[in-house]
Design a protein around this motif. Structure first.
Motif, PDB file in Angstrom:
ATOM      1  N   GLY A 197      15.953  31.285  73.003  1.00 50.58           N
ATOM      2  CA  GLY A 197      16.012  30.227  72.002  1.00 50.58           C
ATOM      3  C   GLY A 197      15.556  30.692  70.630  1.00 50.58           C
ATOM      4  O   GLY A 197      16.138  30.313  69.608  1.00 50.58           O
ATOM      5  N   VAL A 198      14.512  31.522  70.583  1.00 53.29           N
ATOM      6  CA  VAL A 198      14.033  32.065  69.309  1.00 53.29           C
ATOM      7  C   VAL A 198      15.102  32.974  68.704  1.00 53.29           C
ATOM      8  O   VAL A 198      15.343  32.940  67.489  1.00 53.29           O
ATOM      9  CB  VAL A 198      12.699  32.821  69.513  1.00 53.29           C
ATOM     10  CG1 VAL A 198      12.334  33.631  68.288  1.00 53.29           C
ATOM     11  CG2 VAL A 198      11.589  31.862  69.884  1.00 53.29           C
ATOM     12  N   LEU A 199      15.749  33.781  69.524  1.00 50.81           N
ATOM     13  CA  LEU A 199      16.801  34.670  69.038  1.00 50.81           C
ATOM     14  C   LEU A 199      17.949  33.858  68.437  1.00 50.81           C
ATOM     15  O   LEU A 199      18.447  34.187  67.354  1.00 50.81           O
ATOM     16  CB  LEU A 199      17.316  35.548  70.176  1.00 50.81           C
ATOM     17  CG  LEU A 199      18.440  36.528  69.853  1.00 50.81           C
ATOM     18  CD1 LEU A 199      17.999  37.558  68.835  1.00 50.81           C
ATOM     19  CD2 LEU A 199      18.937  37.200  71.117  1.00 50.81           C
ATOM     20  N   LYS A 200      18.335  32.768  69.108  1.00 48.55           N
ATOM     21  CA  LYS A 200      19.418  31.928  68.585  1.00 48.55           C
ATOM     22  C   LYS A 200      19.017  31.273  67.271  1.00 48.55           C
ATOM     23  O   LYS A 200      19.792  31.254  66.312  1.00 48.55           O
ATOM     24  CB  LYS A 200      19.793  30.851  69.603  1.00 48.55           C
ATOM     25  CG  LYS A 200      20.634  31.340  70.737  1.00 48.55           C
ATOM     26  CD  LYS A 200      21.038  30.185  71.627  1.00 48.55           C
ATOM     27  CE  LYS A 200      21.880  30.662  72.790  1.00 48.55           C
ATOM     28  NZ  LYS A 200      22.336  29.538  73.615  1.00 48.55           N
ATOM     29  N   GLN A 234      23.190  26.461  64.484  1.00 42.52           N
ATOM     30  CA  GLN A 234      24.325  26.652  65.387  1.00 42.52           C
ATOM     31  C   GLN A 234      23.869  27.004  66.796  1.00 42.52           C
ATOM     32  O   GLN A 234      24.636  27.529  67.593  1.00 42.52           O
ATOM     33  CB  GLN A 234      25.233  27.762  64.866  1.00 42.52           C
ATOM     34  CG  GLN A 234      25.789  27.520  63.499  1.00 42.52           C
ATOM     35  CD  GLN A 234      26.540  28.736  62.975  1.00 42.52           C
ATOM     36  OE1 GLN A 234      26.535  29.800  63.571  1.00 42.52           O
ATOM     37  NE2 GLN A 234      27.196  28.562  61.846  1.00 42.52           N
ATOM     38  N   GLU A 235      22.614  26.706  67.108  1.00 41.36           N
ATOM     39  CA  GLU A 235      22.057  27.127  68.388  1.00 41.36           C
ATOM     40  C   GLU A 235      22.837  26.574  69.580  1.00 41.36           C
ATOM     41  O   GLU A 235      23.040  27.257  70.581  1.00 41.36           O
ATOM     42  CB  GLU A 235      20.583  26.708  68.510  1.00 41.36           C
ATOM     43  CG  GLU A 235      19.662  27.421  67.555  1.00 41.36           C
ATOM     44  CD  GLU A 235      19.492  26.672  66.237  1.00 41.36           C
ATOM     45  OE1 GLU A 235      20.238  25.713  65.984  1.00 41.36           O
ATOM     46  OE2 GLU A 235      18.606  27.053  65.466  1.00 41.36           O
ATOM     47  N   CYS A 242      27.956  37.842  71.898  1.00 39.52           N
ATOM     48  CA  CYS A 242      27.791  36.510  71.321  1.00 39.52           C
ATOM     49  C   CYS A 242      29.139  35.827  71.225  1.00 39.52           C
ATOM     50  O   CYS A 242      30.130  36.436  70.817  1.00 39.52           O
ATOM     51  CB  CYS A 242      27.175  36.600  69.930  1.00 39.52           C
ATOM     52  SG  CYS A 242      25.606  37.452  69.899  1.00 39.52           S
ATOM     53  N   HIS A 243      29.137  34.551  71.585  1.00 41.40           N
ATOM     54  CA  HIS A 243      30.360  33.744  71.493  1.00 41.40           C
ATOM     55  C   HIS A 243      30.006  32.406  70.880  1.00 41.40           C
ATOM     56  O   HIS A 243      29.093  31.728  71.345  1.00 41.40           O
ATOM     57  CB  HIS A 243      30.966  33.541  72.881  1.00 41.40           C
ATOM     58  CG  HIS A 243      32.106  32.576  72.893  1.00 41.40           C
ATOM     59  ND1 HIS A 243      33.302  32.839  72.278  1.00 41.40           N
ATOM     60  CD2 HIS A 243      32.226  31.355  73.447  1.00 41.40           C
ATOM     61  CE1 HIS A 243      34.116  31.807  72.455  1.00 41.40           C
ATOM     62  NE2 HIS A 243      33.479  30.892  73.163  1.00 41.40           N
TER      63      HIS A 243
END
Length: 148
Positions: free
Chosen positions: A22-25, A32-33, A65-66
């Motif tokens: 979640g932190v990376l997103k 846009q998470e 990533c998509h």
């Protein structure tokens, strides 16, 4: 780690092993998470609370990533028209034109013509030819019903 997108572009992400998915997103895709999907070693990273260390993501690993068109679109973005949809025109990708798509109708027409001649010109067809025509018709029928 490296973030790789489906258009073969890559971006280097500076993260710590204690960081979560979640932190990376939220760090690299703010706002846009919910639309971003991460795939690592063929597995979809769905649990936002898992750390990179617990997923065995180490230095120089690749996360695919998509960006999906999520149903959780906000009302503000849903009201805006999509400029790419207007420019593309009708979607014809579901109807590819090729020889493979024309084989079934072509064989059906040939069989119909042969059956027409069999019925109207019986004297030209021997018993083995008629049995063969029946066999080809039955086989083709099974193949068509099996496909559809």
């Amino acid at each position: 780690i490296r973030l790789k997108f489906f258009n073969d572009t890559e971006e280097v992400a500076e993260v710590r092993p204690e960081d979560t998915v979640g932190v990376l997103k939220s760090k690299y895709f703010p706002g846009q998470e919910s639309q971003m999907k991460f795939i690592y070693r063929g597995q979809l990273l769905q649990d936002q609370g898992r750390t990179l260390r617990s997923l065995h993501i180490t230095d120089n690993c690749v996360i695919h990533c998509h960006r999906s068109r999520s149903a959780t679109v906000t009302a503000a973005t849903a009201a805006l028209p999509d400029p790419s949809a207007a420019a593309t025109g009708p979607d014809t990708s579901s109807l590819p034109l090729g020889a493979g798509n024309l084989m079934v109708p072509a064989v059906m027409v040939v069989l119909a013509v042969v059956w027409y001649f069999r019925i109207n010109y019986r004297q030209l067809f021997t018993a083995p030819a008629t049995v063969s025509l029946i066999g080809v018709t039955v086989l083709f029928s099974f193949l068509v019903f099996g496909m559809y």
